[in-house]
Design an enzyme around this catalytic site. Structure first.
Site, PDB file in Angstrom:
ATOM      1  N   TYR A 151      -6.527 -10.408   9.663  1.00  0.00           N
ATOM      2  CA  TYR A 151      -4.971 -10.507   8.904  1.00  0.00           C
ATOM      3  C   TYR A 151      -3.543 -11.047   9.553  1.00  0.00           C
ATOM      4  O   TYR A 151      -2.990 -12.153   8.842  1.00  0.00           O
ATOM      5  CB  TYR A 151      -4.869  -9.041   8.083  1.00  0.00           C
ATOM      6  CG  TYR A 151      -4.453  -8.696   7.720  1.00  0.00           C
ATOM      7  CD1 TYR A 151      -4.346  -8.705   6.610  1.00  0.00           C
ATOM      8  CD2 TYR A 151      -2.271  -8.535   7.611  1.00  0.00           C
ATOM      9  CE1 TYR A 151      -3.381  -7.781   5.234  1.00  0.00           C
ATOM     10  CE2 TYR A 151      -1.573  -7.932   6.759  1.00  0.00           C
ATOM     11  CZ  TYR A 151      -1.723  -7.884   5.520  1.00  0.00           C
ATOM     12  OH  TYR A 151      -0.640  -7.143   4.959  1.00  0.00           O
ATOM     13  N   ASP A 171       0.839  -1.064   0.054  1.00  0.00           N
ATOM     14  CA  ASP A 171       0.736   0.320  -0.139  1.00  0.00           C
ATOM     15  C   ASP A 171       1.134   1.667   0.324  1.00  0.00           C
ATOM     16  O   ASP A 171       1.024   2.762  -0.591  1.00  0.00           O
ATOM     17  CB  ASP A 171      -1.047   0.183   0.961  1.00  0.00           C
ATOM     18  CG  ASP A 171      -1.893  -1.140   1.392  1.00  0.00           C
ATOM     19  OD1 ASP A 171      -1.919  -1.682  -0.101  1.00  0.00           O
ATOM     20  OD2 ASP A 171      -2.045  -1.660   2.443  1.00  0.00           O
TER      21      ASP A 171
END
Length: 405
Positions: free
Chosen positions: A248, A196
C-alpha cells in the site's frame, strides 16, 4: 456457507459489557461503537486528493469504557487473550525507539492525536473491545476501532468545561476523523488516506457519501437498494489483507512521485487527458488508474442522484463497478486470484456489477446483485473457491448504516 451477520446494537453492547465486567470487575461507564465501511467505488483515490463513495456497514466495533484518574489505558479484546497496558505519556510514533506494539496503537494513538491538535490531556481509561467487523477483510476494522474509542474520549471530555462535544456536529466529527487518521498514520504506521475514518464517523443511515479527500467535504446521497430489489453482497475472500506490509505504501509513494513530476500536489489535480510521457511505465499505470477512477466515481454519484436504480441507469452503474475492478487489476495491480474469481463468478451468475473493495492484496469484493439472484451468486462463488483450492469465503449483507456514536 458462512454468512457473517451484523450484531444488533443491544447484542454488541451486551457482549462487550460482559467482557469488561469479567476483566475489570465492574460495570463499564459507557459503551460506544463505530461501523466498518464498504467502499462502493473510488479506490486508492483518497490519498491522491480524489473522490470516493463509501457507506457504513451494519457491522460495528464496540468499546466498553470507564474513565481513569491517571493516564494509563488498560485494554482487553475478545479477539485476543490477556490485558495490554499503555501509559499515554509514553505514546510515541511508530518509527521512534519506543513504538506502541500491535492493535493498542490504534486506540492510544487517537488520544495522542487529539493532544497533538492542541486539545487538553486525555484521561486514561479501561477499555474492552469486541467486534463483528471481520478483521483483515478490507472492511476497515482498524478505523472502526479508532472511531469507537474516539467517541469514548469525546464523551469523557464533554464533561469538562473547556471541551465542546465533537460528536454533536459534523464539524466536530471531522476533527475526530483527522485525529483517527493521524493515529493510524503516525502511531500505528499504516499510511491510509482517511476515507475509512470519514465513513465511520460521518456516514448516514440509508446513504453513501461522496467524499472529496482534498478538503474532506462530502454530501450524502440516498442509496436505497432494498426498494430497487437489489443487494450489495460483500465477499470476504479470507485471502491475506495487510495495509502495513509495504505494498500500500509503495503505491502511495509512486503516486506522490508521479504528481511531483507532473507539477501538481495531487494526481486528482490532473486533467483527464494529461500528457504522461515523462512518467515511467509503472507511474503511468498508477496515474491512469487514479484519473479514471475519480471520473468513474463522479459518474456513479451523478447516476445515483439522477433517478431510480433501474434500466439503463442501473446497467451503467454496474459497468462502472466492473471497470473499476479491471483498472485495479491491470493498472494498479492490487487484486489477487481470489478477488478476480469473485468478480468473474458473480458477473457470470447475475450480478449487475462487481469489484474489489478496500486496499486490495486480499480482503473483500462486492457485487451489486438483484435480490432473487443473491443465493445463486453466493453458491457459485463458494463452489469456485472450493474448485480453486482457496480458503472458504465468508459473506456479508451490506446495508447503508449509521455512524459512530
Amino acid at each position: 456457507m458462512i454468512v457473517n451477520e451484523a450484531w444488533s446494537i443491544d447484542e454488541g453492547e451486551a457482549r462487550v459489557s460482559a467482557l469488561f465486567e469479567k476483566t475489570f470487575g465492574a460495570v463499564p461507564q459507557a459503551v460506544h461503537s463505530a461501523p466498518g465501511r464498504v467502499n462502493v467505488i473510488g479506490e486508492h483515490t483518497d490519498y491522491n486528493g480524489g473522490y470516493a463513495l463509501p457507506m457504513a456497514l451494519p457491522h460495528r466495533t464496540y468499546a466498553a469504557v470507564t474513565k481513569r484518574d491517571d493516564r494509563v489505558v488498560r485494554l482487553v479484546s475478545a479477539q485476543e487473550a490477556g490485558v495490554r497496558e499503555v501509559n499515554l505519556d509514553d505514546v510515541d510514533r511508530y518509527d521512534s525507539d519506543n513504538p506502541v506494539e500491535g492493535w493498542p496503537a490504534y486506540v492510544v494513538g487517537v488520544a495522542w492525536a487529539l493532544e497533538q491538535q492542541g486539545k487538553p490531556k486525555m484521561p486514561g481509561m479501561d477499555v474492552a473491545i469486541d467486534s463483528c467487523v471481520p478483521f483483515g477483510a478490507g472492511l476497515s476494522s482498524s478505523a472502526a476501532l479508532e472511531c469507537a474509542v474516539a467517541a469514548a474520549w469525546d464523551s469523557f471530555m464533554a464533561q469538562e468545561d473547556d471541551w465542546t462535544p465533537l460528536l454533536a456536529s459534523d464539524e466536530g466529527r471531522s476533527e475526530l476523523v483527522q485525529a483517527c487518521i493521524a493515529a493510524e498514520n503516525h502511531i500505528a504506521g499504516a499510511p491510509t488516506g482517511g476515507m475509512d475514518q470519514a465513513a465511520s464517523l460521518r456516514c448516514k443511515e440509508g446513504h453513501v457519501i461522496l467524499l472529496d479527500s482534498k478538503d474532506f467535504s462530502l454530501r450524502h446521497i440516498p442509496f436505497d437498494l432494498a426498494s430497487a430489489g437489489l443487494e450489495m453482497l460483500v465477499v470476504d475472500t479470507r485471502a491475506p489483507h495487510k495495509l502495513a506490509d509495504g505494498q500500500y505504501a509503495k503505491r502511495r509513494a509512486t503516486c506522490e512521485a508521479s504528481a511531483k513530476k507532473l507539477g501538481v500536489e495531487y494526481l486528482a489535480d490532473l486533467d483527464y487527458n494529461v500528457d504522461m510521457s515523462e512518467l515511467t511505465e509503472v507511474e503511468r499505470m498508477r496515474t491512469r488508474h487514479v484519473i479514471t477512477e475519480i471520473a468513474r466515481t463522479l459518474d456513479f454519484a451523478e447516476l445515483l442522484e439522477s433517478g431510480e436504480l433501474t434500466g439503463e441507469r442501473l446497467e451503467k452503474l454496474g459497468n462502472l463497478m466492473t471497470e473499476s475492478h479491471e483498472s485495479l487489476r491491470v493498472d494498479y495491480e492490487v487484486t489477487c486470484p481470489e478477488l478476480d474469481a469473485v468478480v468473474t463468478t458473480a458477473l457470470e451468475h447475475g450480478a449487475i456489477g462487481a469489484r474489489m473493495t478496500g486496499g486490495g492484496f486480499g480482503g473483500s469484493a462486492i457485487a451489486l446483485v438483484p435480490v432473487e439472484k443473491v443465493d445463486d451468486v453466493m453458491t457459485a462463488v463458494e463452489a469456485r473457491f472450493a474448485q480453486e483450492g482457496f480458503n472458504e469465503p465468508h459473506f456479508l449483507h451490506a446495508v447503508p448504516s449509521a455512524p459512530a456514536n
